[in-house]
Design an enzyme around this catalytic site. Structure first.
Site, mmCIF file in Angstrom:
data_model
loop_
_atom_site.group_PDB
_atom_site.id
_atom_site.type_symbol
_atom_site.label_atom_id
_atom_site.label_comp_id
_atom_site.label_asym_id
_atom_site.label_seq_id
_atom_site.Cartn_x
_atom_site.Cartn_y
_atom_site.Cartn_z
ATOM 1 N N ASP A 215 0.857 -1.184 0.000
ATOM 2 C CA ASP A 215 0.000 0.000 0.000
ATOM 3 C C ASP A 215 0.892 1.233 0.000
ATOM 4 O OD1 ASP A 215 -2.282 1.821 0.408
ATOM 5 O OD2 ASP A 215 -3.350 0.020 1.033
ATOM 6 N N HIS A 290 -2.720 3.179 -4.782
ATOM 7 C CA HIS A 290 -2.170 2.846 -3.461
ATOM 8 C C HIS A 290 -0.728 2.342 -3.581
ATOM 9 C CE1 HIS A 290 -5.586 3.679 -0.940
ATOM 10 N NE2 HIS A 290 -6.386 2.965 -1.697
ATOM 11 N N GLU A 355 -9.894 2.532 -5.349
ATOM 12 C CA GLU A 355 -9.478 3.914 -5.087
ATOM 13 C C GLU A 355 -8.266 4.341 -5.922
ATOM 14 O OE1 GLU A 355 -10.928 4.320 -0.483
ATOM 15 O OE2 GLU A 355 -8.950 3.450 -0.806
HETATM 16 C C1 ACM Z 1 -10.868 -0.360 0.551
HETATM 17 O O1 ACM Z 1 -11.299 -0.295 1.718
HETATM 18 N N1 ACM Z 1 -10.376 0.710 -0.030
HETATM 19 C C2 ACM Z 1 -10.886 -1.605 -0.183
#
Ligand code: ACM
Ligand code: ZN
Length: 632
Positions: A215, A290, A355
């Protein structure tokens, strides 16, 4: 080592899953200096398909012995049992073939079609304790159930005999995917803690560990092909002593000392440990967003060339994204997935997809060129194209990709693939209608980083509110769900994101008891669930978990307040706790409430600015905490 030293050293050194506890029971029995105990009630989480309890008990005494039928010495339940014993220098008492055995494990030679791959029958009768299943996994779950029938203080106390209620339990899961997720990027967690997490999962029959390994805030996989991922991408400046939302920026030249990554050996060790508990480890590599940790190490994989830093606190919107127009990105993804597949034997590999902010793609000549070349009309579908390259690479090697639910909006992952629905139930249903298999973990029910009780009495969390009752209300396919949609649902899981969680104790606090709700929601059929019964069972499990050293939140007893405006100075106050049989006593004069104070019977009008002090009392026992609230 004597029996008691063995039992207690097991508790001290590490929590072991159920079989050890079973053995501790035998050993305690063998100790023969303790008292006799009779178990009366059966309180199993997750709730079995059927429990038929009969009058009478079967007593395990000091001469307890065990036998196996159909399971070899190398099968995983037996190996598990034997290894546990050997570690403690204990030889089990194995029954000879002519002897009657107290406990018998039977791998069915004729398949019991009710049980499937994970089900079992546990029978306690005058003839002894019999565990049978079609598979080793089923036998392991039979053990876990037996462990929960034993007295909850078994590893703290010693008994000369234990009498168990005669019963027949027939059990099998509702869903094949019963998962728990852990983010080790926002905060890093040790192998020791991960094993404790896996033990917990196994105790409650959860079988998929979703390991969120990459991440923005850190890269935790070992990489030989891209060593800077570990030299740079795994480390950030240490702000662990500051609240997540208030981290000071790095000083010039400050060394990055917080973080780390798992070695190949550690990963192999965790996979083996999980497998011995019937758990598959599913790694996640986040694509294409991410990825600050990747771009901090390899900025040429970005659209703008960087430089990029590893963020120290909240990072929103997460603008870092791998350049989809850069062939090095495609090579990087394939290389990393190859390394991942070498490390992880799992059928599934998670490739993220949530995201991904694509402003950089819109402005990037290479990304625009890729879109033109591939006849892609918008950046959303460029994400779909990139994700499908990764998904195809996995499929080529016989694996099945999983993506977060945004993947469906981007044009999909291709087939076969699994979608993990996190934004809501609807996103999961959309994925099912598009033909994907679906795992549900909607924020509304499954995000265990959310508050679990009134936030004013809780440690800082990321937001939201998922009480135990709310977590227990999770049902991806309530009665009446379209059967074609329902058929696509392979299960669900709880997710533990760790922005606000930086210690094992806090992680346990957030998981427990809500993880037990996930377990029952995924294992037990809707018609076998009951909130009141579940809440009662939690009290038994609490004792069990405490004896194993787990941290546990009592938030179900914490009052929640609701106010409705009456006039400028007055509100109508509602006070709730979600535990049946709890009374709320309160004072309005700043004195400490007792059971002689006013008892709350329903909403009442009260002046703003009043100070209310509340004492919840459960089954006539006052709780330890008095809750104080100034009415707004
Ligand atoms: C997430 O909680 N962005 C998968
Ligand atoms: Zn680009």
């Amino acid at each position: 080592m004597n029996i008691h030293a063995f039992v207690h050293s097991r508790i001290r050194t590490s929590m072991q899953a159920g079989l050890v506890v079973v053995l501790c029971c035998f050993l305690a029995v063998v100790a023969s200096c303790g008292r006799n105990v009779t178990v009366k009630n059966i309180n199993i989480i997750p709730e079995p398909v059927s429990i038929e309890q009969r009058a009478g008990v079967y007593t395990l005494g000091s001469d307890a012995n065990i036998s196996f039928r159909g399971v070899g010495q190398n099968s995983f339940p037996v190996k598990y049992l034997m290894n546990s014993l050997r570690q403690g220098h204990i030889q089990p008492s194995l029954a000879t073939s002519s002897e009657k055995s107290d406990i018998e494990l039977i791998l069915n030679d004729t398949v019991d079609s009710r049980l499937g791959d994970e089900g079992y029958v546990l029978d306690i009768s005058a003839a002894g304790i019999r565990l049978s299943a079609n598979t080793e996994q089923g036998l392991f779950y039979a053990y876990q159930t037996l462990v929960q029938i034993l007295p909850s203080d078994i590893i703290e106390d010693s008994y000369s005999s234990i009498s168990l209620p005669m019963c027949t339990i027939v059990d099998y899961p509702r869903y094949a995917w019963r998962g728990a997720h852990l983010d080790v990027c926002r905060h890093f967690f040790s192998v020791k803690f991960i094993k404790k997490y896996l033990d917990l999962m196994a105790n409650y029959k959860l079988n998929r560990f979703h390991w969120h390994l990459t991440d923005d805030h850190g890269w935790r996989l070992p990489s030989e092909k891209y060593p800077l991922l570990n030299e740079i991408g795994s480390w950030r400046v240490d702000r662990d002593d500051q609240p997540w939302g208030k981290a000071n920026p790095p000083k010039p030249g400050e060394e990055a000392t917080y973080g780390g990554f798992y070695t190949k050996q550690e990963i192999a060790d965790i996979i083996k440990y999980a497998a011995a508990r019937g758990i598959e480890v599913i790694p996640e590599v986040e694509l294409p967003g991410h990825c600050s940790a990747i771009l901090a190490a390899y900025p040429h994989l970005s659209c703008d060339g960087g430089p990029y830093d590893i963020p120290l606190g909240p990072y929103w919107p997460p603008r870092a994204i791998l350049c989809a127009g850069n062939d090095s990105t495609l090579l990087f993804i394939n290389d990393i997935l190859d390394e991942v597949m070498e490390l992880f034997p799992s059928q599934y590999i998670h490739i993220g997809g949530d995201e991904a902010f694509k402003d950089n793609w819109k402005a990037c000549p290479k990304c625009r060129h890729r879109m033109k070349e591939k006849h892609i009309h918008d950046v959303e579908h460029l994400q779909g194209w990139l994700m499908r390259q990764a998904a195809d690479h996995l499929r080529d090697k016989g694996r099945i990709p999983i993506g977060w639910d945004e993947s469906v909006d981007c044009g999909g992952l291709g087939f076969p693939a699994v979608i993990m629905a996190w934004r809501g139930l609807q996103q999961g249903y959309n994925a099912a209608r598009a033909g994907y298999q679906v795992i549900f973990c909607p924020t509304e029910y499954c995000y265990l980083d959310y508050y679990q009780a009134n936030p004013r009495f809780e440690p800082a969390a990321i937001g939201g509110l998922i009480t135990l009752a709310k977590a227990y209300a999770f049902d991806p396919a309530p009665l009446g769900t379209n059967h074609r949609v329902a058929e696509c649902i392979i299960g669900g899981q709880c997710n533990l994101w760790t922005e606000y969680i930086n210690t094992p104790e806090h992680a346990e606090y957030m998981l427990l008891p809500r993880m037990l709700a996930t377990s029952e929601c995924m294992w037990s059929a809707t018609q076998n669930k009951s909130w009141n019964h579940f809440r009662k069972k939690i009290e038994y499990q609490k004792t069990r978990l405490a004896s194993k050293g787990y941290n546990f939140c009592e938030g179900s007893f914490t009052p929640l307040f609701r106010t409705a405006v009456v006039d400028d100075n007055t509100v109508n106050l509602t006070i709730e706790t979600e535990v049946p049989n709890t009374y709320i006593f309160y004072t309005l004069d700043s004195t400490t409430p007792t059971q002689n104070s006013s008892v709350y019977i329903g909403p009442f009008n009260i002046k703003r600015g009043s100070r209310i002090k509340i004492l919840p009392v459960f089954k006539d026992v006052p709780r330890d905490t008095v809750y104080e609230y100034i009415i707004k």
